[in-house]
Enzyme design. Structure first.
Site, PDB file in Angstrom:
ATOM      1  N   ARG A 240       4.966   2.005  12.676  1.00  0.00           N
ATOM      2  CA  ARG A 240       3.687   1.921  13.371  1.00  0.00           C
ATOM      3  C   ARG A 240       3.088   3.318  13.404  1.00  0.00           C
ATOM      4  NH1 ARG A 240       3.800  -2.668  12.466  1.00  0.00           N
ATOM      5  NH2 ARG A 240       3.583  -4.461  13.860  1.00  0.00           N
ATOM      6  N   GLU A 269      -5.753   2.702  13.458  1.00  0.00           N
ATOM      7  CA  GLU A 269      -5.998   1.935  12.231  1.00  0.00           C
ATOM      8  C   GLU A 269      -7.299   1.173  12.386  1.00  0.00           C
ATOM      9  OE1 GLU A 269      -2.706  -0.530  11.048  1.00  0.00           O
ATOM     10  OE2 GLU A 269      -1.361   1.183  11.005  1.00  0.00           O
ATOM     11  N   HIS A 288      -1.709  -0.329   5.586  1.00  0.00           N
ATOM     12  CA  HIS A 288      -0.759  -1.205   6.295  1.00  0.00           C
ATOM     13  C   HIS A 288      -0.440  -2.464   5.474  1.00  0.00           C
ATOM     14  CE1 HIS A 288       0.735  -2.259  10.616  1.00  0.00           C
ATOM     15  NE2 HIS A 288       1.533  -2.750   9.701  1.00  0.00           N
TER      16      HIS A 288
HETATM   17  C1  GLV Z   1       3.753  -5.554  10.138  1.00  0.00           C
HETATM   18  O1  GLV Z   1       3.464  -4.415  10.365  1.00  0.00           O
HETATM   19  C2  GLV Z   1       4.644  -6.312  10.955  1.00  0.00           C
HETATM   20  O2  GLV Z   1       5.015  -5.853  12.041  1.00  0.00           O
HETATM   21  O3  GLV Z   1       5.013  -7.418  10.546  1.00  0.00           O
END
Ligand code: GLV
Length: 328
Positions: A240, A269, A288
């Site tokens: 994250r 983000e 991401h």
């Molecule tokens: C993506 O970042 C997830 O947590 O699945």
């Protein structure tokens, strides 16, 4: 009027999951490219029995209140769930589902992809070619770091961290790991060595992050930690964004305290277009997408649908992040 349960799905998700939801529910699906704006989300959840949401939707007390007391399940299509106030859901007796396991290998593949791309400067080199600057084979052209027999530092030795370790074995890497609780069984099996956090940072050629975002891991990688790393080190983040302090990372990259970073996730983000990190050739940033393999996303959608439907039937969710909700 249909007597099927009412649900809101906060974005178009792969058909494998959506089809299940549509078959068993009266489903409203937000089809926008962007997440539903907050005011609309609060409106849309009113009176629903179930919610299928994504990591881009803040699911907090206000939203649960807006939904109403009939809300039976919150099903998140992701493994991470820092956007959901799980304590509040538990307090209200609402089980929260997530999608672990099915994205482990895709995410580990991608962490390794980023690691190799940053080490060997793939994106910089491709941009060089596209800009028409490739004149000849050059003995000094785009020299990068070796992967073979490098030292890999894995922070967070859960499912994904261990999957990264499996890949590292193929590169004959020395594998170090740190976690709040050492996992000797997995470490033995994968040939990984536990180190205190600071020692791992000092020794690793590559540091890769596989931890959830919690108050304890917020800005875990800051100025102090970056200074501990080798000047030749590469930082990879597929966890994250807020686990890394972006201002400290910029300074470290500019000062040469570390060699490069590769980020699948940023704080915030999307990354603001005026972020100084975007000006650095040694900072590779992608939007991401670590779990964005075709298989993985299909399975995530199926799993999110299964959690949703189980919750609506009053059954235990196949993957529940707050099992304490069942013993209250
Ligand atoms: C993506 O970042 C997830 O947590 O699945």
């Amino acid at each position: 009027m249909s007597n099927k349960p009412r649900v809101f799905v906060t974005r178009l998700i792969p058909e494998t999951g959506l089809q299940q939801v549509r078959e068993h529910c009266q489903a409203e699906v937000w089809e926008g490219e962007l997440p539903p704006p907050r005011a609309i989300l609060l409106e849309k959840v009113k009176g629903v029995d179930g919610l299928l949401c994504l990591l881009t939707d803040p699911i907090d007390a206000q939203l649960m209140e807006a939904a109403g007391p009939q809300l039976k399940v919150i099903s998140q299509m992701a493994v991470g769930f820092d956007n959901v106030d799980v304590e509040e859901a538990t307090r209200r007796g609402i089980p929260v589902g997530n999608t672990p396991g099915v994205l482990t290998e895709a995410t580990a593949d991608f962490a390794f992809t980023l690691l190799a791309s940053a080490a060997r400067r793939v994106v910089e080199a491709a941009a060089y070619v596209q800009a028409g600057r490739w004149k000849t084979w050059g003995p000094m052209l785009f020299l990068g770091a070796d992967l073979w027999e490098a030292t890999l530092g894995i922070v967070g030795f859960g499912r994904i961290g261990q999957a990264v370790a499996r890949r590292a074995r193929g590169f004959n890497m020395r594998i170090l790991y740190h976690d709040v609780t050492p996992n000797e069984e997995a470490a033995g099996r994968l040939g990984a060595q536990y180190l205190p956090f600071d020692d791992l940072l000092r020794q690793a050629d590559f540091v890769t992050l596989h931890i959830p975002l919690t108050p304890e891991t917020y800005h875990l990688i800051g100025a102090r930690e970056l200074r501990l790393m080798k000047p030749s080190a590469v930082l990879v983040n597929t966890s994250r964004g807020p686990v890394v302090d972006p201002a400290a990372l910029y300074q470290a990259l500019v000062k040469g305290e570390i060699a490069a970073a590769a980020l699948d996730v940023t704080e915030p983000e999307p990354i603001p277009l005026d972020s100084p990190l975007l000006t650095l050739p040694n900072c590779l940033i992608v939007p991401h997408i670590a779990s964005a393999s075709i298989n993985s996303r299909h399975k995530m959608a199926e799993m999110a649908a299964a959690n949703l439907l189980a919750g609506l039937r009053g059954e235990r969710l196949p993957n529940c992040v707050n099992p304490e909700v069942y013993t209250r």
